[in-house]
Design a protein around this motif. Sequence first.
Motif, PDB file in Angstrom:
ATOM      1  N   UNK A 105       0.821  -1.209   0.000  1.00  0.00           N
ATOM      2  CA  UNK A 105       0.000   0.000   0.000  1.00  0.00           C
ATOM      3  C   UNK A 105       0.854   1.258   0.000  1.00  0.00           C
ATOM      4  N   UNK A 106       2.043   1.179   0.635  1.00  0.00           N
ATOM      5  CA  UNK A 106       2.926   2.347   0.726  1.00  0.00           C
ATOM      6  C   UNK A 106       3.709   2.588  -0.561  1.00  0.00           C
ATOM      7  N   UNK A 107       3.813   1.543  -1.401  1.00  0.00           N
ATOM      8  CA  UNK A 107       4.614   1.659  -2.627  1.00  0.00           C
ATOM      9  C   UNK A 107       3.794   2.312  -3.743  1.00  0.00           C
ATOM     10  N   UNK A 108       3.321   3.518  -3.488  1.00  0.00           N
ATOM     11  CA  UNK A 108       2.470   4.229  -4.437  1.00  0.00           C
ATOM     12  C   UNK A 108       3.253   5.169  -5.337  1.00  0.00           C
ATOM     13  N   UNK A 109       4.294   5.776  -4.779  1.00  0.00           N
ATOM     14  CA  UNK A 109       5.115   6.695  -5.557  1.00  0.00           C
ATOM     15  C   UNK A 109       6.498   6.133  -5.820  1.00  0.00           C
ATOM     16  N   UNK A 110       6.944   5.258  -4.944  1.00  0.00           N
ATOM     17  CA  UNK A 110       8.271   4.661  -5.076  1.00  0.00           C
ATOM     18  C   UNK A 110       8.152   3.133  -5.112  1.00  0.00           C
ATOM     19  N   UNK A 111       9.243   2.491  -5.548  1.00  0.00           N
ATOM     20  CA  UNK A 111       9.218   1.052  -5.717  1.00  0.00           C
ATOM     21  C   UNK A 111       9.730   0.288  -4.511  1.00  0.00           C
ATOM     22  N   UNK A 112       9.083  -0.838  -4.217  1.00  0.00           N
ATOM     23  CA  UNK A 112       9.578  -1.796  -3.225  1.00  0.00           C
ATOM     24  C   UNK A 112      10.297  -2.892  -3.992  1.00  0.00           C
ATOM     25  N   UNK A 113      11.598  -3.011  -3.787  1.00  0.00           N
ATOM     26  CA  UNK A 113      12.420  -3.958  -4.534  1.00  0.00           C
ATOM     27  C   UNK A 113      12.787  -5.153  -3.660  1.00  0.00           C
ATOM     28  N   UNK A 114      12.591  -6.350  -4.229  1.00  0.00           N
ATOM     29  CA  UNK A 114      12.896  -7.601  -3.531  1.00  0.00           C
ATOM     30  C   UNK A 114      14.045  -8.275  -4.272  1.00  0.00           C
ATOM     31  N   UNK A 115      15.228  -8.377  -3.670  1.00  0.00           N
ATOM     32  CA  UNK A 115      16.365  -8.990  -4.359  1.00  0.00           C
ATOM     33  C   UNK A 115      16.167 -10.490  -4.522  1.00  0.00           C
ATOM     34  N   UNK A 116      16.541 -11.004  -5.683  1.00  0.00           N
ATOM     35  CA  UNK A 116      16.360 -12.429  -5.956  1.00  0.00           C
ATOM     36  C   UNK A 116      17.364 -13.292  -5.201  1.00  0.00           C
ATOM     37  N   UNK A 178       9.466 -17.273  10.084  1.00  0.00           N
ATOM     38  CA  UNK A 178       9.688 -16.794  11.460  1.00  0.00           C
ATOM     39  C   UNK A 178      10.713 -17.593  12.244  1.00  0.00           C
ATOM     40  N   UNK A 179      10.936 -18.859  11.881  1.00  0.00           N
ATOM     41  CA  UNK A 179      11.880 -19.684  12.641  1.00  0.00           C
ATOM     42  C   UNK A 179      13.262 -19.732  11.995  1.00  0.00           C
ATOM     43  N   UNK A 180      13.373 -19.206  10.773  1.00  0.00           N
ATOM     44  CA  UNK A 180      14.682 -19.158  10.104  1.00  0.00           C
ATOM     45  C   UNK A 180      14.826 -17.844   9.343  1.00  0.00           C
ATOM     46  N   UNK A 181      14.635 -16.696  10.004  1.00  0.00           N
ATOM     47  CA  UNK A 181      14.590 -15.406   9.291  1.00  0.00           C
ATOM     48  C   UNK A 181      15.890 -15.017   8.615  1.00  0.00           C
ATOM     49  N   UNK A 182      17.019 -15.527   9.087  1.00  0.00           N
ATOM     50  CA  UNK A 182      18.310 -15.173   8.504  1.00  0.00           C
ATOM     51  C   UNK A 182      18.707 -16.078   7.349  1.00  0.00           C
ATOM     52  N   UNK A 183      18.024 -17.190   7.203  1.00  0.00           N
ATOM     53  CA  UNK A 183      18.460 -18.202   6.243  1.00  0.00           C
ATOM     54  C   UNK A 183      17.569 -18.357   5.016  1.00  0.00           C
ATOM     55  N   UNK A 184      16.321 -17.943   5.073  1.00  0.00           N
ATOM     56  CA  UNK A 184      15.407 -18.306   3.987  1.00  0.00           C
ATOM     57  C   UNK A 184      14.881 -17.091   3.216  1.00  0.00           C
ATOM     58  N   UNK A 185      15.712 -16.061   3.082  1.00  0.00           N
ATOM     59  CA  UNK A 185      15.317 -14.917   2.261  1.00  0.00           C
ATOM     60  C   UNK A 185      15.080 -15.337   0.810  1.00  0.00           C
ATOM     61  N   UNK A 186      15.823 -16.336   0.353  1.00  0.00           N
ATOM     62  CA  UNK A 186      15.612 -16.867  -0.992  1.00  0.00           C
ATOM     63  C   UNK A 186      14.189 -17.376  -1.146  1.00  0.00           C
ATOM     64  N   UNK A 187      13.696 -18.078  -0.138  1.00  0.00           N
ATOM     65  CA  UNK A 187      12.340 -18.616  -0.196  1.00  0.00           C
ATOM     66  C   UNK A 187      11.303 -17.503  -0.137  1.00  0.00           C
ATOM     67  N   UNK A 188      11.581 -16.468   0.652  1.00  0.00           N
ATOM     68  CA  UNK A 188      10.664 -15.335   0.719  1.00  0.00           C
ATOM     69  C   UNK A 188      10.591 -14.626  -0.633  1.00  0.00           C
ATOM     70  N   UNK A 189      11.739 -14.491  -1.303  1.00  0.00           N
ATOM     71  CA  UNK A 189      11.747 -13.893  -2.640  1.00  0.00           C
ATOM     72  C   UNK A 189      10.926 -14.745  -3.600  1.00  0.00           C
ATOM     73  N   UNK A 190      11.022 -16.063  -3.440  1.00  0.00           N
ATOM     74  CA  UNK A 190      10.238 -16.972  -4.283  1.00  0.00           C
ATOM     75  C   UNK A 190       8.748 -16.768  -4.068  1.00  0.00           C
ATOM     76  N   UNK A 191       8.342 -16.613  -2.816  1.00  0.00           N
ATOM     77  CA  UNK A 191       6.919 -16.419  -2.506  1.00  0.00           C
ATOM     78  C   UNK A 191       6.405 -15.096  -3.068  1.00  0.00           C
ATOM     79  N   UNK A 192       7.261 -14.075  -3.111  1.00  0.00           N
ATOM     80  CA  UNK A 192       6.858 -12.789  -3.682  1.00  0.00           C
ATOM     81  C   UNK A 192       6.782 -12.877  -5.206  1.00  0.00           C
TER      82      UNK A 192
END
Length: 275
Positions: A105-116, A178-192
């Motif tokens: 909702x906040x990304x109205x004027x600027x972009x929210x970028x998710x690194x792969x 929530x149980x592996x927040x430092x390790x699974x950013x790759x998976x979060x990028x996949x979900x996005x």
Amino acid sequence: MVRRVGIVGYGHLGQYLVSEIEKRSDIELAFVWNRTQESMTGKVAEDIILKDLGSFKERNADLIVEVAHPSISQQYGPSFLAHSDYMIGSPTALSDSGLESSLRAAALQHGLYVPSGAFWGGEDIKKMADRGTLQALKVTMKKHPSCYKLNGEIEALNKSVSDKAVTLYEGSVRGLCPVAPNNVNTMAAAAMAANNLGFDTVQGCLVSDPQLRDWHIVEVEVWGPGDMAAGRAFHVKTVRSNPANFGAVTGSATYASFLSSMLGAHSKGSGVHLC
């Protein structure tokens, strides 16, 4: 035009980005912030150090890059997006559906970028998701037990790993973040990227393998058009072997990948973008 970049976090990845920015003429540092100010003394120019992250607006950054902790997005993400593009280096924060909604909702004027990051084939998967042809997506990560920073029950399970590989988790990415927040950013990028599936449907599998002393393995498995039940659907599986120092949370190749993502995080307008 020289872009001004603010770096939030001065751990290994933050230090790498600062060093690379200082070598370039097309971008410059607007500020560097870190929870522990002392770690930047003598390494970052005093006029570049931002002591109070709440005063980020004064530095007029074109892009703010978070490489600190998922909590940064919770506290500052919408405010960042009100004034600049924002690259979220800890996309596991987006497993919180409320935060994901507020940042979109906040990304109205600027972009929210998710690194792969280590998410191979992300753009192709996003195209399938945009067309509604992506049926299923599973990401499996395999690392040495020392490379994981975990919470809850799977932390104890990981500590019990001795000589054989153990599957620590298999299920939704939302449940894993929530149980592996430092390790699974790759998976979060996949979900996005898989926006027609999201965090509840994209599957994550975390494997602790004591034999992987020098590597991080990421497997991405995709199912597209066709009859999955009959085994006649489009299917792709990639295996990414990333060299990694023993005990390192982040593989060596991921640093350069993150830098490329940062350099590409501009000029796409409002909304959410994979980079």
